[in-house]
Design a protein around this motif. Structure first.
Motif, PDB file in Angstrom:
ATOM      1  N   PHE A 252       0.857  -1.136  -0.071  1.00  0.00           N
ATOM      2  CA  PHE A 252      -0.518  -0.381   0.194  1.00  0.00           C
ATOM      3  C   PHE A 252       0.909   0.695   0.011  1.00  0.00           C
ATOM      4  O   PHE A 252       0.181   2.383  -0.809  1.00  0.00           O
ATOM      5  N   GLN A 253       1.731   1.070   1.200  1.00  0.00           N
ATOM      6  CA  GLN A 253       3.070   2.493   1.440  1.00  0.00           C
ATOM      7  C   GLN A 253       3.337   2.723  -0.580  1.00  0.00           C
ATOM      8  O   GLN A 253       3.521   4.130  -0.743  1.00  0.00           O
ATOM      9  N   ASP A 254       3.809   1.632  -0.705  1.00  0.00           N
ATOM     10  CA  ASP A 254       4.478   2.281  -2.130  1.00  0.00           C
ATOM     11  C   ASP A 254       3.858   2.417  -3.079  1.00  0.00           C
ATOM     12  O   ASP A 254       4.052   3.195  -3.742  1.00  0.00           O
ATOM     13  N   ILE A 255       2.277   1.810  -3.025  1.00  0.00           N
ATOM     14  CA  ILE A 255       1.729   2.730  -4.174  1.00  0.00           C
ATOM     15  C   ILE A 255       1.484   4.536  -3.521  1.00  0.00           C
ATOM     16  O   ILE A 255       1.605   4.891  -4.977  1.00  0.00           O
ATOM     17  N   VAL A 256       1.313   4.423  -2.630  1.00  0.00           N
ATOM     18  CA  VAL A 256       0.321   5.712  -2.471  1.00  0.00           C
ATOM     19  C   VAL A 256       2.524   7.004  -1.962  1.00  0.00           C
ATOM     20  O   VAL A 256       2.121   8.273  -1.959  1.00  0.00           O
ATOM     21  N   ALA A 257       3.391   6.329  -2.503  1.00  0.00           N
ATOM     22  CA  ALA A 257       4.830   7.103  -1.843  1.00  0.00           C
ATOM     23  C   ALA A 257       5.484   7.628  -4.071  1.00  0.00           C
ATOM     24  O   ALA A 257       6.001   7.957  -4.411  1.00  0.00           O
ATOM     25  N   LYS A 258       4.748   6.660  -5.036  1.00  0.00           N
ATOM     26  CA  LYS A 258       4.976   6.756  -6.621  1.00  0.00           C
ATOM     27  C   LYS A 258       3.733   8.385  -6.619  1.00  0.00           C
ATOM     28  O   LYS A 258       2.782   8.071  -6.327  1.00  0.00           O
ATOM     29  N   GLU A 259       4.112   8.310  -7.777  1.00  0.00           N
ATOM     30  CA  GLU A 259       3.037   9.205  -8.650  1.00  0.00           C
ATOM     31  C   GLU A 259       2.434   8.426  -9.544  1.00  0.00           C
ATOM     32  O   GLU A 259       2.912   7.392 -10.322  1.00  0.00           O
ATOM     33  N   SER A 260       1.213   8.340  -9.577  1.00  0.00           N
ATOM     34  CA  SER A 260       0.150   7.868 -10.505  1.00  0.00           C
ATOM     35  C   SER A 260       0.807   7.665 -12.234  1.00  0.00           C
ATOM     36  O   SER A 260       0.345   6.218 -12.507  1.00  0.00           O
ATOM     37  N   THR A 261       1.811   8.373 -12.516  1.00  0.00           N
ATOM     38  CA  THR A 261       2.001   7.615 -14.238  1.00  0.00           C
ATOM     39  C   THR A 261       3.072   6.488 -13.843  1.00  0.00           C
ATOM     40  O   THR A 261       3.299   6.464 -14.956  1.00  0.00           O
ATOM     41  N   GLU A 262       3.325   6.650 -12.323  1.00  0.00           N
ATOM     42  CA  GLU A 262       5.038   5.286 -12.730  1.00  0.00           C
ATOM     43  C   GLU A 262       3.535   3.715 -12.125  1.00  0.00           C
ATOM     44  O   GLU A 262       4.875   2.880 -11.978  1.00  0.00           O
ATOM     45  N   LEU A 263       2.859   3.913 -12.040  1.00  0.00           N
ATOM     46  CA  LEU A 263       1.957   2.784 -11.175  1.00  0.00           C
ATOM     47  C   LEU A 263       1.030   1.883 -12.634  1.00  0.00           C
ATOM     48  O   LEU A 263       0.469   2.766 -13.869  1.00  0.00           O
TER      49      LEU A 263
ATOM     50  N   ASN B  66      -3.117   4.223 -12.514  1.00  0.00           N
ATOM     51  CA  ASN B  66      -2.614   4.837 -12.760  1.00  0.00           C
ATOM     52  C   ASN B  66      -3.591   6.526 -13.396  1.00  0.00           C
ATOM     53  O   ASN B  66      -3.109   6.628 -13.932  1.00  0.00           O
ATOM     54  N   ASN B  67      -4.502   5.787 -13.048  1.00  0.00           N
ATOM     55  CA  ASN B  67      -5.384   6.465 -13.022  1.00  0.00           C
ATOM     56  C   ASN B  67      -6.037   7.472 -11.922  1.00  0.00           C
ATOM     57  O   ASN B  67      -5.996   7.523 -10.714  1.00  0.00           O
ATOM     58  N   PRO B  68      -6.030   8.803 -11.831  1.00  0.00           N
ATOM     59  CA  PRO B  68      -5.805   9.518 -11.503  1.00  0.00           C
ATOM     60  C   PRO B  68      -6.703   9.689  -9.979  1.00  0.00           C
ATOM     61  O   PRO B  68      -6.438   9.702  -8.490  1.00  0.00           O
ATOM     62  N   ASP B  69      -7.988   9.263 -10.328  1.00  0.00           N
ATOM     63  CA  ASP B  69      -9.092   9.298  -9.948  1.00  0.00           C
ATOM     64  C   ASP B  69      -8.600   8.296  -8.805  1.00  0.00           C
ATOM     65  O   ASP B  69      -9.140   8.921  -8.121  1.00  0.00           O
ATOM     66  N   TYR B  70      -8.255   7.427  -8.975  1.00  0.00           N
ATOM     67  CA  TYR B  70      -7.759   5.766  -8.499  1.00  0.00           C
ATOM     68  C   TYR B  70      -7.022   6.361  -7.143  1.00  0.00           C
ATOM     69  O   TYR B  70      -6.698   5.635  -6.483  1.00  0.00           O
ATOM     70  N   PHE B  71      -6.038   6.592  -8.287  1.00  0.00           N
ATOM     71  CA  PHE B  71      -4.432   7.089  -7.339  1.00  0.00           C
ATOM     72  C   PHE B  71      -4.517   8.009  -5.655  1.00  0.00           C
ATOM     73  O   PHE B  71      -4.144   7.607  -5.150  1.00  0.00           O
ATOM     74  N   ASP B  72      -5.763   9.063  -6.656  1.00  0.00           N
ATOM     75  CA  ASP B  72      -6.199  10.017  -5.008  1.00  0.00           C
ATOM     76  C   ASP B  72      -6.558   9.313  -3.914  1.00  0.00           C
ATOM     77  O   ASP B  72      -6.497   9.028  -2.828  1.00  0.00           O
TER      78      ASP B  72
ATOM     79  N   LEU C 282      -5.790   8.371  -0.075  1.00  0.00           N
ATOM     80  CA  LEU C 282      -7.608   8.849   0.703  1.00  0.00           C
ATOM     81  C   LEU C 282      -7.415   8.082   1.857  1.00  0.00           C
ATOM     82  O   LEU C 282      -7.559   8.132   3.304  1.00  0.00           O
ATOM     83  N   ASN C 283      -6.844   6.848   1.319  1.00  0.00           N
ATOM     84  CA  ASN C 283      -7.430   5.437   2.033  1.00  0.00           C
ATOM     85  C   ASN C 283      -6.209   5.140   2.734  1.00  0.00           C
ATOM     86  O   ASN C 283      -6.373   4.798   4.308  1.00  0.00           O
ATOM     87  N   TRP C 284      -5.607   5.469   2.482  1.00  0.00           N
ATOM     88  CA  TRP C 284      -3.570   5.378   3.136  1.00  0.00           C
ATOM     89  C   TRP C 284      -4.529   6.212   4.320  1.00  0.00           C
ATOM     90  O   TRP C 284      -3.722   5.653   5.444  1.00  0.00           O
ATOM     91  N   HIS C 285      -4.742   7.359   4.459  1.00  0.00           N
ATOM     92  CA  HIS C 285      -5.069   8.408   6.224  1.00  0.00           C
ATOM     93  C   HIS C 285      -5.618   7.906   6.779  1.00  0.00           C
ATOM     94  O   HIS C 285      -5.731   7.177   7.489  1.00  0.00           O
ATOM     95  N   ARG C 286      -6.759   7.502   5.857  1.00  0.00           N
ATOM     96  CA  ARG C 286      -8.175   6.524   6.071  1.00  0.00           C
ATOM     97  C   ARG C 286      -7.960   5.023   7.575  1.00  0.00           C
ATOM     98  O   ARG C 286      -8.009   5.372   8.785  1.00  0.00           O
ATOM     99  N   MET C 287      -6.867   4.483   6.953  1.00  0.00           N
ATOM    100  CA  MET C 287      -6.900   3.389   7.620  1.00  0.00           C
ATOM    101  C   MET C 287      -5.841   3.637   8.741  1.00  0.00           C
ATOM    102  O   MET C 287      -5.929   3.040   9.837  1.00  0.00           O
ATOM    103  N   ASN C 288      -4.749   4.178   8.716  1.00  0.00           N
ATOM    104  CA  ASN C 288      -3.900   5.141   9.603  1.00  0.00           C
ATOM    105  C   ASN C 288      -4.761   5.560  10.783  1.00  0.00           C
ATOM    106  O   ASN C 288      -4.123   5.096  11.681  1.00  0.00           O
ATOM    107  N   ARG C 289      -5.503   6.213  10.014  1.00  0.00           N
ATOM    108  CA  ARG C 289      -6.058   6.500  11.382  1.00  0.00           C
ATOM    109  C   ARG C 289      -7.273   5.449  12.081  1.00  0.00           C
ATOM    110  O   ARG C 289      -6.635   6.207  13.865  1.00  0.00           O
ATOM    111  N   TRP C 290      -7.226   4.966  11.691  1.00  0.00           N
ATOM    112  CA  TRP C 290      -8.659   4.120  12.863  1.00  0.00           C
ATOM    113  C   TRP C 290      -7.442   3.203  13.414  1.00  0.00           C
ATOM    114  O   TRP C 290      -7.444   2.444  14.262  1.00  0.00           O
TER     115      TRP C 290
END
Length: 188
Positions: free
Chosen positions: A10-21, A26-32, A36-44
């Protein structure tokens, strides 16, 4: 994969640019949304509180169980449910929890469809012989009702995301825990 491996993926995905994935990230909406999910998961993981009744129920499990959680980082429901399942699994050393990606081998989700779809997250609880004891998912019933209502009114994807997010924030993991308690009670 273990939780640590899932987090690293998960962290590897969010650490990259969407164009690298690769797709779907690689879809900017999915990437964004994944960010958000990364932050939500870590908050819980930091703030989520398990109910004492559920903790005691899980601690009372006396035989080894293997929990399999089918998920994906892009899944909004998973961002809210995975942390509670992970925290719960840590309450009993007889429980092992592994993570499987829905869209990768072994495609176990094909055996656990919801209304004919590959909805996630999906928790599968097995005994030591590999027999299913129970399943749960993809979302708590109260959240599902809101989702179904929004789908019936043909609400926009943005409205659906917003309403579901509000529901999870207000519920604070209570419904998933109540449902898991029912699952464990039914297993006995």
């Amino acid at each position: 994969m273990t939780f640590s491996e899932y987090v690293a993926y998960f962290q590897d995905i969010v650490a990259k640019e969407s164009t690298e994935l690769a797709a779907p990230y690689n879809n900017p909406d999915y990437f964004d949304y994944t960010k958000l999910n990364w932050h939500r998961m870590n908050r819980w993981l930091k703030t989520g509180e398990l109910s004492e009744v559920l903790i005691q129920k899980v601690k009372s499990i006396g035989a080894p169980q293997h929990w399999i959680l089918i998920t994906e980082p892009w899944c909004g429901d998973a961002a809210h449910s995975v942390p509670f399942i992970e925290l719960l699994s840590r309450e009993n050393p007889l429980i092992t929890l592994s993570y499987e990606l829905r869209d990768s081998e072994p495609h176990r989700i094909e055996s656990y469809l919801t209304r004919g779809g590959k909805s996630i997250p999906k928790l599968v609880i097995k005994n030591t012989e590999g027999h299913d004891l129970a399943t749960w998912g993809p979302r708590p019933a109260g959240c599902q009702e809101i989702y179904d209502s929004l789908m019936q009114e043909k609400a926009s994807f943005d409205k659906v995301k917003e309403e579901i997010q509000h529901w999870y924030n207000n519920n604070k993991g209570v419904a998933i825990q109540e449902e898991l308690l029912l699952v464990f009670n039914d297993m006995q």
